[in-house]
Design a protein around this motif. Structure first.
Motif, PDB file in Angstrom:
ATOM      1  N   SER A 180      73.253  -1.116  66.928  1.00 46.01           N
ATOM      2  CA  SER A 180      73.593  -2.119  67.925  1.00 46.01           C
ATOM      3  C   SER A 180      72.683  -2.022  69.129  1.00 46.01           C
ATOM      4  N   THR A 181      72.395  -3.175  69.718  1.00 46.76           N
ATOM      5  CA  THR A 181      71.624  -3.214  70.958  1.00 46.76           C
ATOM      6  C   THR A 181      71.938  -4.498  71.687  1.00 46.76           C
ATOM      7  N   ASN A 182      71.781  -4.495  73.000  1.00 49.15           N
ATOM      8  CA  ASN A 182      72.029  -5.693  73.781  1.00 49.15           C
ATOM      9  C   ASN A 182      70.822  -6.615  73.710  1.00 49.15           C
ATOM     10  N   GLU A 183      71.063  -7.844  73.318  1.00 48.29           N
ATOM     11  CA  GLU A 183      70.003  -8.848  73.262  1.00 48.29           C
ATOM     12  C   GLU A 183      70.432 -10.039  74.102  1.00 48.29           C
ATOM     13  N   LEU A 184      69.690 -10.283  75.201  1.00 43.48           N
ATOM     14  CA  LEU A 184      70.034 -11.350  76.128  1.00 43.48           C
ATOM     15  C   LEU A 184      71.485 -11.200  76.547  1.00 43.48           C
ATOM     16  N   THR A 185      72.352 -12.184  76.262  1.00 41.33           N
ATOM     17  CA  THR A 185      73.743 -12.090  76.700  1.00 41.33           C
ATOM     18  C   THR A 185      74.685 -11.768  75.551  1.00 41.33           C
ATOM     19  N   THR A 186      74.171 -11.318  74.424  1.00 36.46           N
ATOM     20  CA  THR A 186      75.029 -10.986  73.293  1.00 36.46           C
ATOM     21  C   THR A 186      74.729  -9.579  72.815  1.00 36.46           C
ATOM     22  N   LEU A 187      75.699  -8.995  72.132  1.00 36.18           N
ATOM     23  CA  LEU A 187      75.522  -7.679  71.539  1.00 36.18           C
ATOM     24  C   LEU A 187      75.152  -7.884  70.076  1.00 36.18           C
ATOM     25  N   TYR A 205      69.496   2.224  71.799  1.00 39.38           N
ATOM     26  CA  TYR A 205      70.211   1.672  70.660  1.00 39.38           C
ATOM     27  C   TYR A 205      71.402   2.567  70.344  1.00 39.38           C
ATOM     28  N   ALA A 206      72.470   1.971  69.851  1.00 35.28           N
ATOM     29  CA  ALA A 206      73.646   2.736  69.436  1.00 35.28           C
ATOM     30  C   ALA A 206      73.699   2.761  67.907  1.00 35.28           C
ATOM     31  N   PHE A 207      73.749   3.958  67.338  1.00 37.36           N
ATOM     32  CA  PHE A 207      73.790   4.138  65.894  1.00 37.36           C
ATOM     33  C   PHE A 207      75.169   4.658  65.479  1.00 37.36           C
ATOM     34  N   THR A 208      75.691   4.124  64.382  1.00 43.37           N
ATOM     35  CA  THR A 208      76.938   4.626  63.789  1.00 43.37           C
ATOM     36  C   THR A 208      76.746   4.770  62.282  1.00 43.37           C
ATOM     37  N   ILE A 209      77.086   5.952  61.782  1.00 41.68           N
ATOM     38  CA  ILE A 209      77.013   6.202  60.338  1.00 41.68           C
ATOM     39  C   ILE A 209      78.436   6.241  59.798  1.00 41.68           C
ATOM     40  N   PHE A 265      75.938   7.885  67.814  1.00 38.06           N
ATOM     41  CA  PHE A 265      75.030   8.500  68.783  1.00 38.06           C
ATOM     42  C   PHE A 265      74.056   7.456  69.315  1.00 38.06           C
ATOM     43  N   PRO A 266      73.566   7.637  70.548  1.00 38.65           N
ATOM     44  CA  PRO A 266      72.557   6.730  71.091  1.00 38.65           C
ATOM     45  C   PRO A 266      71.154   7.283  70.853  1.00 38.65           C
ATOM     46  N   GLU A 319      63.409  13.427  76.860  1.00 35.41           N
ATOM     47  CA  GLU A 319      63.745  13.528  78.279  1.00 35.41           C
ATOM     48  C   GLU A 319      65.236  13.287  78.508  1.00 35.41           C
ATOM     49  N   TRP A 320      65.801  12.344  77.760  1.00 35.85           N
ATOM     50  CA  TRP A 320      67.233  12.082  77.873  1.00 35.85           C
ATOM     51  C   TRP A 320      68.041  13.299  77.408  1.00 35.85           C
ATOM     52  N   ASN A 321      67.623  13.908  76.298  1.00 34.34           N
ATOM     53  CA  ASN A 321      68.317  15.097  75.803  1.00 34.34           C
ATOM     54  C   ASN A 321      68.276  16.218  76.846  1.00 34.34           C
ATOM     55  N   LEU A 322      67.107  16.402  77.476  1.00 31.49           N
ATOM     56  CA  LEU A 322      66.971  17.427  78.510  1.00 31.49           C
ATOM     57  C   LEU A 322      67.905  17.133  79.671  1.00 31.49           C
TER      58      LEU A 322
END
Length: 369
Positions: A54-61, A85-89, A99-100, A132-135
């Motif tokens: 999933s990801t935000n695109e303009l005004t929709t998910l 991006y948001a990932f779901t397994i 996880f993102p 960098e985000w993980n850190l």
């Protein structure tokens, strides 16, 4: 392998709130060009089920679905900078894993989905922003675990921005803190970012908050507005010209606001005979809870209006709210305006320091002991 990322409750709320704001305010995102990004996903151990991205695109998910049985998946997109991006397994025989991930263009990216200790696991490589985000996340998590001290967190966050001026994450940190930082502090740390980092979405959003706060900082002229008050009458900010006026931005659901009212009422009742006017501007979007709070907390000695009704926000957008126009992102926020319509004091959040400063300024302005 990394387990699912962890966040403090405050971080989750702030980050999700900023995602929503970015979706609602795409006009502030100036990048129109984009680059191709491709993520190679390797599914191991014969996992069966689905991968949701999933990801935000303009005004929709936007959400894409892939079958794990394919064994290998290629995810492509066109992005103008690092993007979350948001990932779901959802795999047969295992609990779901979410996880993102931050993806970047023009870099070979690889995601491996596997199992570890009877649980789903993943390994992601190729993204400097992700590293960098993980850190950042691991460091702040460790600080909160050891000290639970927000001041220690702030010191680390400011140090991170200084050490990683090119990082997308530095912009995220500024945006997360922009709600509580002063305009001067936001500007100081935005100026530390590299020119490229200032073009990323969260840095741009932080700059937008800075603009609204700067327009309504000490020394600025009060913006004019009209509204319907709690009794159903029209009210205008201009009707208070020639009087000392305080805005109290609050909400029925704001616990710090309502806890502060007994002490605030002592201050207000003391200075009202000297000419102090108070306009409560509630962030409630439905009138029922707002009116009940006014009665319960005995606030009838103020003027009261709503920042914006639910139907106005839904039809016209959040920028129609008075709080938005005044750059209010923390509740309570108090703004003191002199007889000439100039802002002479602004306090964000309920602290002893803010209350003391408000008292001292009122005492000085009204020249009373």
């Amino acid at each position: 392998m990394r387990p699912a990322l962890t966040h403090s409750t405050q971080m989750i709320k702030l980050f999700h709130f900023l995602i929503l704001i970015l979706v609602l305010n795409q006009s502030c995102l100036g990048n129109t060009g984009c680059q191709q990004v491709e993520l190679k996903v390797n599914i191991q151990n014969g996992l069966k089920g689905y991968l949701y991205v999933s990801t935000n695109e303009l005004t929709t998910l936007r959400t894409d679905t892939f079958l794990l049985e394919q064994g290998e998946i290629k995810i492509k997109d066109c992005i103008s900078g690092p993007k979350k991006y948001a990932f779901t397994i959802e795999a047969a025989g295992y609990s779901n894993l979410s996880f993102p991930l931050f993806m970047e263009a023009a870099i070979p990216l690889e995601l491996k989905l596997n199992t570890k200790n009877d649980s789903l696991a993943y390994a992601f490589s190729g993204s400097k922003t992700q590293d960098e985000w993980n850190l950042y996340e691991e460091s702040t998590g460790e600080i909160m675990h050891k000290t639970s001290n927000r001041d220690s967190m702030q010191l680390f966050e400011k140090k991170f921005i200084r050490e990683y001026p090119d990082s997308y994450v530095s912009g995220v940190i500024i945006a997360l803190n922009a709600t509580s930082w002063s305009a001067d502090t936001i500007l100081q740390y935005l100026n530390m970012l590299s020119p490229k980092a200032r073009t990323y979405a969260y840095a741009i959003y932080a700059k937008e908050i800075l603009t609204r706060k700067s327009l309504n900082s000490v020394g600025s002229a009060m913006q004019s507005f009209t509204a319907i008050d709690w009794k159903g009458y029209g009210i205008s900010s201009n009707q208070f010209t020639g009087k000392m006026l305080m805005f109290e931005f609050w909400a029925s659901w704001c616990e710090p606001c309502r806890k502060s009212f007994p002490e605030l009422q002592k201050i207000i009742r003391y200075y009202q005979p000297f000419g102090l006017e108070v306009l409560g501007i509630s962030e409630d979007i439905r009138s029922e809870a707002w009116l009940k709070a006014i009665e319960t907390d005995t606030l009838q000695n103020w003027h009261h209006i709503l920042s914006g009704l639910k139907e106005d926000v839904e039809s016209k957008g959040p920028e129609q709210r008075i709080s938005y126009r005044f750059g209010v992102t923390v509740f309570p926020t108090r703004i003191l305006i002199n007889e000439n319509g100039v802002i002479i004091g602004r306090w964000e959040g309920e602290t002893e320091v803010n209350t003391t400063e408000l008292k001292e300024l009122l005492q000085k302005t009204f020249k009373v002991k």
